[in-house]
Design a protein around this motif. Sequence first.
Motif, PDB file in Angstrom:
ATOM      1  N   GLU A   1     -30.205 103.265 -32.520  1.00 27.67           N
ATOM      2  CA  GLU A   1     -29.972 103.755 -33.876  1.00 27.67           C
ATOM      3  C   GLU A   1     -29.884 102.626 -34.898  1.00 27.67           C
ATOM      4  OE1 GLU A   1     -29.990 106.935 -34.745  1.00 27.67           O
ATOM      5  OE2 GLU A   1     -30.200 107.590 -32.666  1.00 27.67           O
ATOM      6  N   SER A   2     -30.362 102.930 -36.092  1.00 34.74           N
ATOM      7  CA  SER A   2     -30.163 102.100 -37.271  1.00 34.74           C
ATOM      8  C   SER A   2     -29.488 102.967 -38.313  1.00 34.74           C
ATOM      9  CB  SER A   2     -31.499 101.615 -37.840  1.00 34.74           C
ATOM     10  OG  SER A   2     -32.113 100.694 -36.972  1.00 34.74           O
ATOM     11  N   PHE A   3     -28.631 102.356 -39.107  1.00 32.57           N
ATOM     12  CA  PHE A   3     -27.905 103.092 -40.131  1.00 32.57           C
ATOM     13  C   PHE A   3     -28.106 102.382 -41.461  1.00 32.57           C
ATOM     14  CE2 PHE A   3     -25.947 103.841 -36.064  1.00 32.57           C
ATOM     15  CZ  PHE A   3     -25.765 105.213 -36.050  1.00 32.57           C
ATOM     16  N   LEU A   4     -28.476 103.140 -42.478  1.00 37.81           N
ATOM     17  CA  LEU A   4     -28.737 102.577 -43.796  1.00 37.81           C
ATOM     18  C   LEU A   4     -27.662 103.015 -44.780  1.00 37.81           C
ATOM     19  CD1 LEU A   4     -32.581 103.241 -43.981  1.00 37.81           C
ATOM     20  CD2 LEU A   4     -31.400 101.191 -43.173  1.00 37.81           C
ATOM     21  N   TYR A   5     -27.456 102.192 -45.796  1.00 35.50           N
ATOM     22  CA  TYR A   5     -26.491 102.462 -46.862  1.00 35.50           C
ATOM     23  C   TYR A   5     -25.089 102.729 -46.312  1.00 35.50           C
ATOM     24  CZ  TYR A   5     -30.512 102.365 -49.839  1.00 35.50           C
ATOM     25  OH  TYR A   5     -31.645 101.946 -50.495  1.00 35.50           O
ATOM     26  N   VAL A   6     -24.673 101.861 -45.409  1.00 38.43           N
ATOM     27  CA  VAL A   6     -23.330 101.950 -44.825  1.00 38.43           C
ATOM     28  C   VAL A   6     -22.360 101.247 -45.765  1.00 38.43           C
ATOM     29  CG1 VAL A   6     -21.883 101.294 -42.862  1.00 38.43           C
ATOM     30  CG2 VAL A   6     -24.279 101.973 -42.487  1.00 38.43           C
ATOM     31  N   PRO A   7     -21.309 101.968 -46.228  1.00 31.32           N
ATOM     32  CA  PRO A   7     -20.310 101.299 -47.070  1.00 31.32           C
ATOM     33  C   PRO A   7     -19.525 100.275 -46.252  1.00 31.32           C
ATOM     34  CG  PRO A   7     -19.865 103.671 -46.893  1.00 31.32           C
ATOM     35  CD  PRO A   7     -21.040 103.364 -46.032  1.00 31.32           C
ATOM     36  N   ILE A   8     -19.034  99.269 -46.923  1.00 35.58           N
ATOM     37  CA  ILE A   8     -18.314  98.178 -46.261  1.00 35.58           C
ATOM     38  C   ILE A   8     -17.171  98.694 -45.387  1.00 35.58           C
ATOM     39  CG2 ILE A   8     -16.861  96.135 -46.707  1.00 35.58           C
ATOM     40  CD1 ILE A   8     -19.899  95.775 -47.126  1.00 35.58           C
ATOM     41  N   ASN A   9     -16.457  99.715 -45.847  1.00 35.15           N
ATOM     42  CA  ASN A   9     -15.311 100.205 -45.081  1.00 35.15           C
ATOM     43  C   ASN A   9     -15.711 100.967 -43.813  1.00 35.15           C
ATOM     44  OD1 ASN A   9     -16.282 102.410 -46.538  1.00 35.15           O
ATOM     45  ND2 ASN A   9     -14.263 103.329 -46.764  1.00 35.15           N
ATOM     46  N   GLU A  10     -17.004 101.135 -43.563  1.00 33.83           N
ATOM     47  CA  GLU A  10     -17.463 101.812 -42.351  1.00 33.83           C
ATOM     48  C   GLU A  10     -18.218 100.881 -41.391  1.00 33.83           C
ATOM     49  OE1 GLU A  10     -19.611 105.403 -43.340  1.00 33.83           O
ATOM     50  OE2 GLU A  10     -18.075 106.020 -44.776  1.00 33.83           O
ATOM     51  N   LEU A  11     -18.211  99.592 -41.665  1.00 30.11           N
ATOM     52  CA  LEU A  11     -18.977  98.658 -40.836  1.00 30.11           C
ATOM     53  C   LEU A  11     -18.521  98.651 -39.384  1.00 30.11           C
ATOM     54  CD1 LEU A  11     -19.494  95.518 -43.116  1.00 30.11           C
ATOM     55  CD2 LEU A  11     -21.150  97.303 -42.513  1.00 30.11           C
ATOM     56  N   TYR A  12     -17.213  98.596 -39.141  1.00 29.65           N
ATOM     57  CA  TYR A  12     -16.718  98.477 -37.759  1.00 29.65           C
ATOM     58  C   TYR A  12     -17.151  99.673 -36.912  1.00 29.65           C
ATOM     59  CZ  TYR A  12     -13.411  95.593 -40.451  1.00 29.65           C
ATOM     60  OH  TYR A  12     -12.833  94.725 -41.329  1.00 29.65           O
ATOM     61  N   GLU A  13     -16.966 100.869 -37.457  1.00 29.00           N
ATOM     62  CA  GLU A  13     -17.342 102.079 -36.714  1.00 29.00           C
ATOM     63  C   GLU A  13     -18.851 102.147 -36.509  1.00 29.00           C
ATOM     64  OE1 GLU A  13     -15.311 104.285 -35.102  1.00 29.00           O
ATOM     65  OE2 GLU A  13     -13.826 102.766 -35.690  1.00 29.00           O
TER      66      GLU A  13
ATOM     67  N   LEU B   1     -13.392  89.724 -33.784  1.00 20.12           N
ATOM     68  CA  LEU B   1     -14.649  90.180 -34.375  1.00 20.12           C
ATOM     69  C   LEU B   1     -14.413  90.758 -35.773  1.00 20.12           C
ATOM     70  CD1 LEU B   1     -17.652  90.757 -34.329  1.00 20.12           C
ATOM     71  CD2 LEU B   1     -17.178  92.812 -32.977  1.00 20.12           C
ATOM     72  N   VAL B   2     -13.393  91.577 -35.918  1.00 18.30           N
ATOM     73  CA  VAL B   2     -13.055  92.156 -37.217  1.00 18.30           C
ATOM     74  C   VAL B   2     -12.783  91.043 -38.227  1.00 18.30           C
ATOM     75  CG1 VAL B   2     -11.284  93.474 -38.463  1.00 18.30           C
ATOM     76  CG2 VAL B   2     -12.227  94.359 -36.314  1.00 18.30           C
ATOM     77  N   GLU B   3     -12.018  90.050 -37.813  1.00 20.42           N
ATOM     78  CA  GLU B   3     -11.704  88.933 -38.718  1.00 20.42           C
ATOM     79  C   GLU B   3     -12.958  88.178 -39.132  1.00 20.42           C
ATOM     80  OE1 GLU B   3      -8.759  86.712 -36.537  1.00 20.42           O
ATOM     81  OE2 GLU B   3      -7.146  88.101 -37.104  1.00 20.42           O
ATOM     82  N   GLU B   4     -13.861  87.941 -38.186  1.00 23.37           N
ATOM     83  CA  GLU B   4     -15.094  87.219 -38.511  1.00 23.37           C
ATOM     84  C   GLU B   4     -15.978  88.024 -39.465  1.00 23.37           C
ATOM     85  OE1 GLU B   4     -17.329  85.073 -35.523  1.00 23.37           O
ATOM     86  OE2 GLU B   4     -15.561  85.001 -34.227  1.00 23.37           O
TER      87      GLU B   4
ATOM     88  N   MET C   1     -18.312  82.390 -30.176  1.00 21.50           N
ATOM     89  CA  MET C   1     -18.731  82.837 -31.481  1.00 21.50           C
ATOM     90  C   MET C   1     -19.146  84.310 -31.388  1.00 21.50           C
ATOM     91  SD  MET C   1     -21.695  81.249 -33.965  1.00 21.50           S
ATOM     92  CE  MET C   1     -23.118  81.644 -32.975  1.00 21.50           C
ATOM     93  N   MET C   2     -18.564  85.117 -32.252  1.00 22.40           N
ATOM     94  CA  MET C   2     -18.844  86.548 -32.251  1.00 22.40           C
ATOM     95  C   MET C   2     -19.855  86.933 -33.336  1.00 22.40           C
ATOM     96  SD  MET C   2     -16.534  87.811 -29.998  1.00 22.40           S
ATOM     97  CE  MET C   2     -15.640  89.278 -30.351  1.00 22.40           C
ATOM     98  N   ILE C   3     -19.974  86.075 -34.357  1.00 17.52           N
ATOM     99  CA  ILE C   3     -20.866  86.344 -35.482  1.00 17.52           C
ATOM    100  C   ILE C   3     -21.759  85.128 -35.711  1.00 17.52           C
ATOM    101  CG2 ILE C   3     -20.993  86.688 -38.005  1.00 17.52           C
ATOM    102  CD1 ILE C   3     -19.964  89.155 -36.772  1.00 17.52           C
ATOM    103  N   TYR C   4     -23.022  85.396 -35.964  1.00 20.41           N
ATOM    104  CA  TYR C   4     -23.954  84.358 -36.368  1.00 20.41           C
ATOM    105  C   TYR C   4     -24.361  84.675 -37.805  1.00 20.41           C
ATOM    106  CZ  TYR C   4     -28.198  81.777 -37.109  1.00 20.41           C
ATOM    107  OH  TYR C   4     -29.151  80.947 -37.663  1.00 20.41           O
ATOM    108  N   THR C   5     -24.453  83.654 -38.647  1.00 21.27           N
ATOM    109  CA  THR C   5     -25.019  83.814 -39.987  1.00 21.27           C
ATOM    110  C   THR C   5     -26.120  82.780 -40.153  1.00 21.27           C
ATOM    111  OG1 THR C   5     -23.592  82.217 -41.122  1.00 21.27           O
ATOM    112  CG2 THR C   5     -22.749  84.482 -40.904  1.00 21.27           C
TER     113      THR C   5
END
Length: 164
Positions: free
Chosen positions: A115-127, A75-78, A1-5
């Motif tokens: 680091e923590s990053f705030l207000y990250v748009p969905i299209n920048e999550l992977y990076e 991971l990207v798919e999850e 499992m790569m993601i936990y919710t």
Amino acid sequence: MMIYTPDSAVFPDKTSIGEKAYNLSLLHSFNIPIPRWMAVTAAAFTKHIPGKILSEKKRENIISFIESCSLQKELVEEIDIIADRYSWNHDTFCAVRSSAVGEDSAEHSFAGQMESFLYVPINELYETVKKVWASAFSVRAIAYREMNNLADKPVRVGVIIQEM
């Protein structure tokens, strides 16, 4: 499992998602309202970075490797599946934060070390996930581990992606 919710069938332990994400899980289990979130597991971090890269102990090489490689397809798919389930879209912004194993523990806080990053748009999550991973090898984070006699312990970083 790569993601936990929070809706995952099995309650996590701290070694799989890190202290911060574990604490979010506890809040959720007590029905305390918190914004929707998911945690990239420490296993995903370990899978992304081959042991030989980590054993080099050259922080610049490790950071360069993390930043230059694409996330694993699984991971990207999850991440995409969970984001779709949460109905996240181009109008959704997230906080992307570290949740390292041992971080925020009774013995070591690690406050401000990664680091923590705030207000990250969905299209920048992977990076941004990769930026959080790379921040575990910053001069500041390495110095903190050395000062607390943790330099020889393996680095295992989970990442929280939480709706703003």
